[in-house]
Design an enzyme around this catalytic site. Sequence first.
Site, mmCIF file in Angstrom:
data_model
loop_
_atom_site.group_PDB
_atom_site.id
_atom_site.type_symbol
_atom_site.label_atom_id
_atom_site.label_comp_id
_atom_site.label_asym_id
_atom_site.label_seq_id
_atom_site.Cartn_x
_atom_site.Cartn_y
_atom_site.Cartn_z
ATOM 1 N N LYS A 32 -11.656 -2.435 7.208
ATOM 2 C CA LYS A 32 -10.913 -3.766 7.027
ATOM 3 C C LYS A 32 -9.677 -3.547 7.949
ATOM 4 O O LYS A 32 -8.551 -3.055 8.056
ATOM 5 C CB LYS A 32 -10.034 -3.807 5.399
ATOM 6 C CG LYS A 32 -9.537 -4.922 5.330
ATOM 7 C CD LYS A 32 -8.369 -4.909 4.019
ATOM 8 C CE LYS A 32 -7.117 -4.954 4.458
ATOM 9 N NZ LYS A 32 -6.698 -5.887 5.512
ATOM 10 N N GLY A 48 -0.890 2.589 9.173
ATOM 11 C CA GLY A 48 -0.024 1.592 8.834
ATOM 12 C C GLY A 48 1.284 2.000 8.585
ATOM 13 O O GLY A 48 1.449 3.442 8.765
ATOM 14 N N GLY A 94 1.092 3.869 3.112
ATOM 15 C CA GLY A 94 0.567 5.115 2.879
ATOM 16 C C GLY A 94 0.530 5.913 1.636
ATOM 17 O O GLY A 94 -0.360 6.335 1.009
ATOM 18 N N GLU A 115 -2.137 7.896 9.171
ATOM 19 C CA GLU A 115 -1.532 7.876 10.286
ATOM 20 C C GLU A 115 -0.426 6.777 10.238
ATOM 21 O O GLU A 115 -0.498 5.618 10.125
ATOM 22 C CB GLU A 115 -2.353 7.076 11.571
ATOM 23 C CG GLU A 115 -3.232 8.592 12.012
ATOM 24 C CD GLU A 115 -2.753 9.853 12.334
ATOM 25 O OE1 GLU A 115 -1.776 9.721 13.071
ATOM 26 O OE2 GLU A 115 -3.384 10.809 11.945
ATOM 27 N N CYS A 147 3.548 2.533 17.304
ATOM 28 C CA CYS A 147 3.930 3.736 16.165
ATOM 29 C C CYS A 147 4.739 4.552 17.172
ATOM 30 O O CYS A 147 5.750 5.335 16.433
ATOM 31 C CB CYS A 147 2.778 4.349 15.589
ATOM 32 S SG CYS A 147 1.562 4.862 16.756
ATOM 33 N N GLU A 170 12.129 2.384 11.097
ATOM 34 C CA GLU A 170 11.199 1.871 12.109
ATOM 35 C C GLU A 170 11.203 0.561 12.425
ATOM 36 O O GLU A 170 11.041 -0.265 11.499
ATOM 37 C CB GLU A 170 9.894 2.392 11.797
ATOM 38 C CG GLU A 170 8.740 1.894 13.063
ATOM 39 C CD GLU A 170 7.315 2.244 12.441
ATOM 40 O OE1 GLU A 170 6.898 1.902 11.433
ATOM 41 O OE2 GLU A 170 6.395 2.622 13.314
HETATM 42 P P1 NAD Z 1 0.733 -2.089 6.953
HETATM 43 O O1 NAD Z 1 0.883 -0.738 6.059
HETATM 44 O O2 NAD Z 1 1.557 -3.123 6.157
HETATM 45 O O3 NAD Z 1 -0.746 -2.545 6.764
HETATM 46 C C1 NAD Z 1 -1.826 -1.970 7.343
HETATM 47 C C2 NAD Z 1 -3.009 -2.316 6.738
HETATM 48 O O4 NAD Z 1 -2.889 -1.826 5.386
HETATM 49 C C3 NAD Z 1 -3.317 -3.747 6.878
HETATM 50 O O5 NAD Z 1 -4.859 -3.676 7.064
HETATM 51 C C4 NAD Z 1 -3.030 -4.115 5.471
HETATM 52 O O6 NAD Z 1 -3.909 -5.205 5.145
HETATM 53 C C5 NAD Z 1 -3.406 -2.879 4.855
HETATM 54 N N1 NAD Z 1 -2.822 -2.763 3.440
HETATM 55 C C6 NAD Z 1 -1.594 -3.187 2.959
HETATM 56 N N2 NAD Z 1 -1.299 -2.875 1.665
HETATM 57 C C7 NAD Z 1 -2.567 -2.458 1.333
HETATM 58 C C8 NAD Z 1 -2.849 -1.954 0.022
HETATM 59 N N3 NAD Z 1 -2.016 -1.769 -1.145
HETATM 60 N N4 NAD Z 1 -3.867 -1.323 -0.276
HETATM 61 C C9 NAD Z 1 -4.860 -1.329 0.923
HETATM 62 N N5 NAD Z 1 -4.662 -1.666 2.233
HETATM 63 C C10 NAD Z 1 -3.314 -2.263 2.249
HETATM 64 O O7 NAD Z 1 1.130 -1.855 8.309
HETATM 65 P P2 NAD Z 1 1.268 -3.029 9.282
HETATM 66 O O8 NAD Z 1 2.574 -3.560 9.323
HETATM 67 O O9 NAD Z 1 0.200 -3.858 9.650
HETATM 68 O O10 NAD Z 1 1.366 -1.955 10.729
HETATM 69 C C11 NAD Z 1 2.659 -1.584 11.215
HETATM 70 C C12 NAD Z 1 2.601 0.004 10.860
HETATM 71 O O11 NAD Z 1 1.347 0.803 11.429
HETATM 72 C C13 NAD Z 1 4.004 0.589 11.656
HETATM 73 O O12 NAD Z 1 4.518 1.502 10.363
HETATM 74 C C14 NAD Z 1 3.204 1.627 12.589
HETATM 75 O O13 NAD Z 1 3.947 2.525 12.885
HETATM 76 C C15 NAD Z 1 1.970 2.034 12.006
HETATM 77 N N6 NAD Z 1 1.139 2.644 12.867
HETATM 78 C C16 NAD Z 1 0.799 3.958 13.046
HETATM 79 C C17 NAD Z 1 0.085 4.397 14.075
HETATM 80 C C18 NAD Z 1 -0.231 5.927 13.988
HETATM 81 O O14 NAD Z 1 -1.260 6.276 14.885
HETATM 82 N N7 NAD Z 1 0.445 6.708 13.535
HETATM 83 C C19 NAD Z 1 -0.595 3.535 14.993
HETATM 84 C C20 NAD Z 1 -0.396 2.154 14.828
HETATM 85 C C21 NAD Z 1 0.616 1.610 13.789
#
Ligand code: NAD
Length: 486
Positions: A173, A226, A231, A248, A282, A380
Amino acid sequence: MKQLYLDGVWTDGAAGRTWTVTNPATGEHLDEVAVAESADVDRAVRAARRAFDEGPWPRLDPLVRGRMLHQLAERIRGRLEELAMTDTLNIGKPIRDTRGFDVPCAADLFESYAGLADKIAGKCYGTLPDNVTLQFREPLGAVAAIVPWNFPLTNAAIKLAPILACGNTVVLKPSEVSPLSALMLAELAHEVGFPPGVLNVIHGTGAETGAALVRHPGIDKITFTGRHQTGVQMLEAAKIGMKSVMLELGGKTPSVVFPDAPLEHVVNGVITGIFFNLGQVCVAGSRLLVHESQHDELLERILAKVKALRQGDPTDPNNHLGCLATPLHCANVRRYVEQAHQEGALPVLTGPLPADPQDCFFPPTIFDRVTASMTIAREEVFGPVLSVLTFRDEDDAVRLANDCEFGLMANLWTSDGGRALRVARRLRAGRIAVNGGGALRPNVPVFGYKLSGIGAELGFDETVHEYTNSKSVLYSLATEKTPWPE
Ligand code: NAD
């Protein structure tokens, strides 16, 4: 209009709903994408389950599996321009970066993990003379992979290449913000001939589609990238059916500049570290910790160079900086900047903030005299906002660098090798880049300390650990029957 890719077939969502994908640089409508609701999620998971339990993929000669991943890498390279433009239009990232980094990196990941497929091996234990124990590493099952929007294609590849190399099936997804390149990836996998159900790509919001996916009992493992707040919800979902989970999450990377650092390299390193992809990374180096003796000169040089960066139309290859991915995200970043002003940080670079709430062109922003307790030093921001702090000595630098809830990465700048290793060992972060050596390598694992994650992404040993199950077969060679219970 783009459909969902389920069980090797393109299909509308069960209720026929669609989601509009927008170009953040222009506000223009890019495409409509079918939304997967719970019935579609169920179909996708059942397809992945069937492909795992009954299909050829987990039982295929690993060499053949690897060959298919290799073909996928080649097809990505063959569509480089189209894939790069898709991500550029979808999230406002400069075309020079999607062309030069995102798409080549995705192809490299599939190529690299193609080579892992036939190298996965078990162990043999011979602890007793009349017993041999074999440990197999077997594909783990149907995996739910959920990714964010900041590197749409690359994030998908980081998940899919290791999962598929290990013989698993997957439901991917992508973020609702940036689903287009993941759907193109499914198209390419279809052309290569991956068996139906091995790769399924669904689309929808996290709260609806994502939540239904990770809670589905047919899923064996959740792998998520995310925000750390999301998480936590993954951990909750993993409890249902005791799923394995890999997370991650976010970061707040310090870039620590010691007095003996080569400033001419540091300037470019710090600027790239925070302003690449407008800080939506990230590992963005959002905290510059500089020795007090270097502060004035370094800041002056950074400011001069950042002012010369070109920001504008992301499709123009001359531009270094594009725009943020959504107006909503722009509003989040703006709130952090306003809070920094209120908390007393000194603005040394603040371009005019977008007046129109739909305008996503957020300017590079630098705050000096930031203290460790300020919000911009702790949370962040995920935007082009650099916080500058000073330190007195090595202990002070380590204390400041570690004074943070995240632990994804740290950058060290010094020409003293002993100091680099000494400080690296004291930092609580999973990846330490010394003098700019932090580029993502397919075979190097990514670990998050503290709030930055659980488990490892990439790395061959780590991938085998994350995406295969261990099975021990304890084989008795005894010629005598077991004495007990006589
Ligand atoms: P987010 O957590 O809002 O969303 C990430 C994904 O999770 C999206 O596909 C979203 O639709 C899905 N999601 C959201 N709520 C959910 C739920 N309740 N159940 C299942 N899926 C759900 O993150 P974002 O704003 O899209 O991305 C930014 C974040 O990602 C930042 O914190 C960044 O640091 C992190 N990130 C981490 C890495 C790493 O390798 N550590 C890499 C890239 C981004």
